[in-house]
Design an enzyme around this catalytic site. Structure first.
Site, PDB file in Angstrom:
ATOM      1  N   CYS A 174      15.670   7.105   6.298  1.00  0.00           N
ATOM      2  CA  CYS A 174      15.285   6.852   7.695  1.00  0.00           C
ATOM      3  C   CYS A 174      16.335   7.424   8.648  1.00  0.00           C
ATOM      4  O   CYS A 174      17.515   7.081   8.558  1.00  0.00           O
ATOM      5  CB  CYS A 174      15.109   5.350   7.943  1.00  0.00           C
TER       6      CYS A 174
ATOM      7  N   GLY B 177       2.150  11.748   3.994  1.00  0.00           N
ATOM      8  CA  GLY B 177       2.494  10.972   5.190  1.00  0.00           C
ATOM      9  C   GLY B 177       1.591  11.354   6.344  1.00  0.00           C
ATOM     10  O   GLY B 177       0.413  10.982   6.397  1.00  0.00           O
TER      11      GLY B 177
ATOM     12  N   PRO C 163       5.297   5.511   3.176  1.00  0.00           N
ATOM     13  CA  PRO C 163       5.607   4.462   4.145  1.00  0.00           C
ATOM     14  C   PRO C 163       5.752   5.097   5.521  1.00  0.00           C
ATOM     15  O   PRO C 163       6.375   6.153   5.653  1.00  0.00           O
ATOM     16  CB  PRO C 163       6.973   3.944   3.655  1.00  0.00           C
TER      17      PRO C 163
ATOM     18  N   ASN D 158       7.559  15.156  -1.374  1.00  0.00           N
ATOM     19  CA  ASN D 158       7.019  14.701  -0.090  1.00  0.00           C
ATOM     20  C   ASN D 158       7.451  15.657   1.027  1.00  0.00           C
ATOM     21  O   ASN D 158       8.536  16.202   0.993  1.00  0.00           O
ATOM     22  CB  ASN D 158       7.545  13.280   0.184  1.00  0.00           C
ATOM     23  N   GLY D 159       6.547  15.807   1.993  1.00  0.00           N
ATOM     24  CA  GLY D 159       6.873  16.549   3.198  1.00  0.00           C
ATOM     25  C   GLY D 159       5.939  17.702   3.471  1.00  0.00           C
ATOM     26  O   GLY D 159       5.740  18.571   2.627  1.00  0.00           O
TER      27      GLY D 159
ATOM     28  N   GLN E 159       9.032  -1.722   0.598  1.00  0.00           N
ATOM     29  CA  GLN E 159      10.210  -0.873   0.791  1.00  0.00           C
ATOM     30  C   GLN E 159      11.317  -1.654   1.498  1.00  0.00           C
ATOM     31  O   GLN E 159      11.093  -2.260   2.546  1.00  0.00           O
ATOM     32  CB  GLN E 159       9.887   0.372   1.626  1.00  0.00           C
TER      33      GLN E 159
HETATM   34  C1  LIG Z   1       6.290   7.563  12.414  1.00  0.00           C
HETATM   35  C2  LIG Z   1       6.960   7.661  11.059  1.00  0.00           C
HETATM   36  C3  LIG Z   1       7.404   6.510  10.433  1.00  0.00           C
HETATM   37  C4  LIG Z   1       8.044   6.598   9.194  1.00  0.00           C
HETATM   38  N1  LIG Z   1       8.461   5.439   8.565  1.00  0.00           N
HETATM   39  C5  LIG Z   1       9.054   5.511   7.345  1.00  0.00           C
HETATM   40  C6  LIG Z   1       9.444   4.328   6.640  1.00  0.00           C
HETATM   41  O1  LIG Z   1       9.222   3.186   7.085  1.00  0.00           O
HETATM   42  N2  LIG Z   1      10.057   4.485   5.441  1.00  0.00           N
HETATM   43  C7  LIG Z   1      10.301   5.725   4.896  1.00  0.00           C
HETATM   44  O2  LIG Z   1      10.862   5.816   3.796  1.00  0.00           O
HETATM   45  N3  LIG Z   1       9.903   6.845   5.512  1.00  0.00           N
HETATM   46  C8  LIG Z   1       9.282   6.766   6.711  1.00  0.00           C
HETATM   47  N4  LIG Z   1       8.849   7.906   7.318  1.00  0.00           N
HETATM   48  C9  LIG Z   1       8.949   9.204   6.611  1.00  0.00           C
HETATM   49  C10 LIG Z   1       7.629   9.487   5.841  1.00  0.00           C
HETATM   50  O3  LIG Z   1       7.427   8.533   4.823  1.00  0.00           O
HETATM   51  C11 LIG Z   1       7.671  10.881   5.194  1.00  0.00           C
HETATM   52  O4  LIG Z   1       8.765  10.943   4.325  1.00  0.00           O
HETATM   53  C12 LIG Z   1       7.801  11.974   6.248  1.00  0.00           C
HETATM   54  O5  LIG Z   1       6.912  11.785   7.308  1.00  0.00           O
HETATM   55  C13 LIG Z   1       7.559  13.353   5.609  1.00  0.00           C
HETATM   56  O6  LIG Z   1       6.272  13.419   5.041  1.00  0.00           O
HETATM   57  P1  LIG Z   1       5.024  14.114   5.826  1.00  0.00           P
HETATM   58  O7  LIG Z   1       5.509  15.485   6.233  1.00  0.00           O
HETATM   59  O8  LIG Z   1       3.930  14.105   4.802  1.00  0.00           O
HETATM   60  O9  LIG Z   1       4.752  13.256   7.023  1.00  0.00           O
HETATM   61  C14 LIG Z   1       8.229   7.858   8.559  1.00  0.00           C
HETATM   62  C15 LIG Z   1       7.772   9.010   9.215  1.00  0.00           C
HETATM   63  C16 LIG Z   1       7.130   8.934  10.437  1.00  0.00           C
HETATM   64  C17 LIG Z   1       6.641  10.208  11.091  1.00  0.00           C
END
Ligand SMILES: Cc1cc2nc3c(=O)[nH]c(=O)nc-3n(C[C@H](O)[C@H](O)[C@H](O)COP(=O)(O)O)c2cc1C
Length: 323
Positions: free
Chosen positions: A107, A233, A16, A209-210, A77
């Protein structure tokens, strides 16, 4: 067409991302990649039952049995802190056709944490337990109920308690973003081995994740977190076919293919879109693409001052023609 020579086992989930991965981007990315499921941007649960309109706006896939047009399931979500309201809204989303429910416990936004939701819940495993318990009571045992957490708020000292609260409350799986709220999105803070330690103490599936930006990152993450299931993400925005690169050893898309995607997004008519929606979203996407495609930087410079949708379309059409 998706290739059928599936190379790697393990699920791949689309993360998300509020303000980024909306319905239209989910549709594009699930046409390009084989995802096991997607999670919507979060919707806040505050004082009442959300309206049908709110759910359909957040997740237009509900008009389509809870899947994208290419058949990938989509999970709503919810973000909130009142167990009863979370349960009632979860039940409603399921009735409308959501493929399960995901609970946001990560969040870091100030307004969200200030209203005691999102990452704030990491301070209170007991409240996470109550929310998940009530939600599980409200929805069928077989319905997917996932909880997305970080490793803690300020530090990781309570990560085991948090993960166990999720499992004991009755969640069917847990998504663990391997950083604390205090870590923000710092690359050097990513901690896949701690996900592995949590996994060893849980019986429910763990989705790691991450910081997965390449097939090699996916491999390292799977190995260090000891789980085959991963969530992508920001990585999928920098490399739009990253899930299939991981699954099928596909090469990265060419820049021309990427421009075609951007063009397709630019011409999409979006009801209720605010003025300059398309230009803002395309500039945002290009800033992610810059990490992998140097050409994205030039394109970004070229459209920097453009605001209108038609101007974006014209510019991208020219870029497409320059083959
Ligand atoms: C711009 C942005 C918006 C995000 N919105 C949400 C969200 O709505 N819900 C959520 O659980 N995580 C949200 N996240 C976190 C991501 O789902 C993810 O956990 C985080 O970016 C780490 O993963 P990545 O390193 O693959 O990006 C958001 C992250 C970013 C950068």
């Amino acid at each position: 067409m998706l290739p059928n020579n599936r190379q790697s086992e393990g699920r791949i989930v689309l993360a998300p991302m509020e303000g980024v991965l909306d319905y239209h981007v989910r549709q594009i990315l699930t046409e390009i990649n084989l995802f096991d499921y997607c999670v919507t941007e979060f919707v806040r649960v505050t004082h009442h039952l959300l309206t049908n309109r709110t759910f359909y706006r957040l997740c237009p896939e509900l008009y389509h049995h809870g899947t994208t047009l290419t058949g990938t399931p989509v999970r709503v979500q919810l973000l909130g802190q009142d167990p009863i309201l979370m349960a009632e809204n979860g039940q409603k989303a399921i009735e409308l056709g959501s493929y399960g429910i995901d609970v946001n416990c990560g969040c870091p936004a100030k307004t969200v944490v200030g209203s005691q939701g999102g990452a704030y819940l990491l301070n209170s495993p007991e409240l996470i337990y109550q929310i998940v318990t009530k939600m599980r009571q409200a929805i069928h045992q077989a319905t997917p109920l996932s909880v997305k957490i970080r490793l803690g708020f300020d530090d990781k000292s309570r990560c085991m308690e948090i993960a166990q609260a999720v499992e004991q409350g009755g969640a069917s799986e847990i998504v663990i973003h391997g950083r604390t709220k205090a870590d923000g999105y710092r690359a050097d803070k990513i901690d896949w081995p701690t996900i592995g330690q949590l996994k060893a103490s849980l019986t429910i599936p763990v989705i790691a994740n991450g910081e997965i930006f390449s097939p090699q990152d996916a491999k390292n993450c799977r190995m260090q977190s000891c789980t085959p299931d991963i969530m992508l993400g920001r990585g999928i925005l920098t490399l739009p076919n990253l899930a299939n690169m991981i699954r099928f050893n596909q090469p990265a898309m060419s820049w021309q293919q990427v421009i075609q995607i951007l063009h397709r997004y630019a011409i999409t008519q979006i009801d209720e879109a605010k003025p300059f929606y398309h230009s803002a979203r395309i500039k945002q996407w290009l800033s992610y693409l810059k990490q992998h495609y140097p050409q994205a930087n030039d394109l970004l410079q070229g459209i920097r001052t453009l605001k209108e949708q038609q101007a974006m379309i014209d510019h991208l059409t020219c870029a497409l023609d320059q083959r």
